[in-house]
Write a protein that holds these residues in place. Structure first.
Motif, mmCIF file in Angstrom:
data_model
loop_
_atom_site.group_PDB
_atom_site.id
_atom_site.type_symbol
_atom_site.label_atom_id
_atom_site.label_comp_id
_atom_site.label_asym_id
_atom_site.label_seq_id
_atom_site.Cartn_x
_atom_site.Cartn_y
_atom_site.Cartn_z
ATOM 1 N N GLU A 13 0.921 -1.094 0.217
ATOM 2 C CA GLU A 13 -0.054 0.128 0.092
ATOM 3 C C GLU A 13 0.976 1.233 -0.076
ATOM 4 O O GLU A 13 1.934 1.323 0.815
ATOM 5 C CB GLU A 13 -0.932 -0.046 1.253
ATOM 6 C CG GLU A 13 -1.593 1.242 1.453
ATOM 7 C CD GLU A 13 -2.491 1.175 2.836
ATOM 8 O OE1 GLU A 13 -3.229 2.154 2.866
ATOM 9 O OE2 GLU A 13 -2.558 0.221 3.602
ATOM 10 N N PRO A 40 -10.377 3.572 -2.726
ATOM 11 C CA PRO A 40 -11.488 3.522 -1.845
ATOM 12 C C PRO A 40 -11.121 2.659 -0.649
ATOM 13 O O PRO A 40 -10.456 1.643 -0.644
ATOM 14 C CB PRO A 40 -12.814 2.823 -2.319
ATOM 15 C CG PRO A 40 -12.177 3.170 -3.700
ATOM 16 C CD PRO A 40 -10.931 3.070 -4.014
ATOM 17 N N ALA A 41 -11.368 2.757 0.779
ATOM 18 C CA ALA A 41 -11.116 2.226 2.041
ATOM 19 C C ALA A 41 -11.293 0.766 1.786
ATOM 20 O O ALA A 41 -10.880 -0.294 2.328
ATOM 21 C CB ALA A 41 -11.708 2.896 3.059
ATOM 22 N N GLU A 42 -12.501 0.327 1.057
ATOM 23 C CA GLU A 42 -13.165 -0.914 0.918
ATOM 24 C C GLU A 42 -12.239 -1.846 0.087
ATOM 25 O O GLU A 42 -12.144 -3.083 0.109
ATOM 26 C CB GLU A 42 -14.521 -0.953 0.458
ATOM 27 C CG GLU A 42 -14.903 -0.624 -0.800
ATOM 28 C CD GLU A 42 -15.227 0.867 -0.802
ATOM 29 O OE1 GLU A 42 -15.657 1.408 -1.887
ATOM 30 O OE2 GLU A 42 -15.077 1.563 0.176
ATOM 31 N N ASP A 43 -11.230 -1.053 -0.797
ATOM 32 C CA ASP A 43 -10.485 -1.767 -1.481
ATOM 33 C C ASP A 43 -9.167 -2.407 -0.794
ATOM 34 O O ASP A 43 -8.468 -3.492 -1.238
ATOM 35 C CB ASP A 43 -9.900 -1.087 -2.951
ATOM 36 C CG ASP A 43 -10.917 -0.970 -3.745
ATOM 37 O OD1 ASP A 43 -11.962 -1.586 -3.503
ATOM 38 O OD2 ASP A 43 -10.704 0.031 -4.879
ATOM 39 N N PRO A 45 -8.947 -4.068 2.286
ATOM 40 C CA PRO A 45 -9.209 -5.525 2.453
ATOM 41 C C PRO A 45 -9.468 -6.475 1.614
ATOM 42 O O PRO A 45 -8.908 -7.531 1.537
ATOM 43 C CB PRO A 45 -10.560 -5.608 3.519
ATOM 44 C CG PRO A 45 -10.910 -4.069 3.744
ATOM 45 C CD PRO A 45 -10.151 -3.263 2.844
ATOM 46 N N ASN A 46 -10.015 -5.889 0.460
ATOM 47 C CA ASN A 46 -10.196 -6.773 -0.922
ATOM 48 C C ASN A 46 -8.588 -6.920 -1.296
ATOM 49 O O ASN A 46 -8.329 -8.197 -1.624
ATOM 50 C CB ASN A 46 -10.741 -6.251 -2.039
ATOM 51 C CG ASN A 46 -12.208 -5.929 -1.635
ATOM 52 O OD1 ASN A 46 -12.843 -6.640 -0.764
ATOM 53 N ND2 ASN A 46 -13.019 -5.010 -2.193
#
Length: 91
Positions: A13, A40-43, A45-46
């Motif tokens: 990251e 985006p923040a949800e990416d 954990p993905n």
């Protein structure tokens, strides 16, 4: 089994100013997946899940082999394992 790039896959990251600008998943020195620009923040954990995929597949295959070697009946968990392995390997 499958022709995917062998693991381990590593998640990187690149952040500054509190924003994630780039996510990369790297395997054997080459980028397997990359996301750029205000991720985006949800990416996050993905991306971690994607990076863990080869290890998860290997572990699930070994557990399925052990399950079979024990002569256990093919219950719901084993059926789910078969479906996940097939999904990952295209089988």
């Amino acid at each position: 089994m499958t022709n995917h790039t062998p693991g381990p896959w590593t998640f990187y990251e690149d952040s500054n100013d509190g924003k994630t600008n780039r996510i990369e998943i790297v395997a054997m020195g080459k980028t397997v997946a990359r996301i750029y620009h205000s991720v985006p923040a949800e990416d996050l954990p993905n991306a971690r899940l994607i990076a863990a995929a080869p290890d998860l597949l290997e572990a699930l295959c070994k557990l399925a082999e052990l399950y079979d070697a024990m002569g256990a009946p093919r219950g719901p968990c084993r059926i789910m394992a078969d479906a996940a392995i097939a999904k990952a390997t295209g089988g």
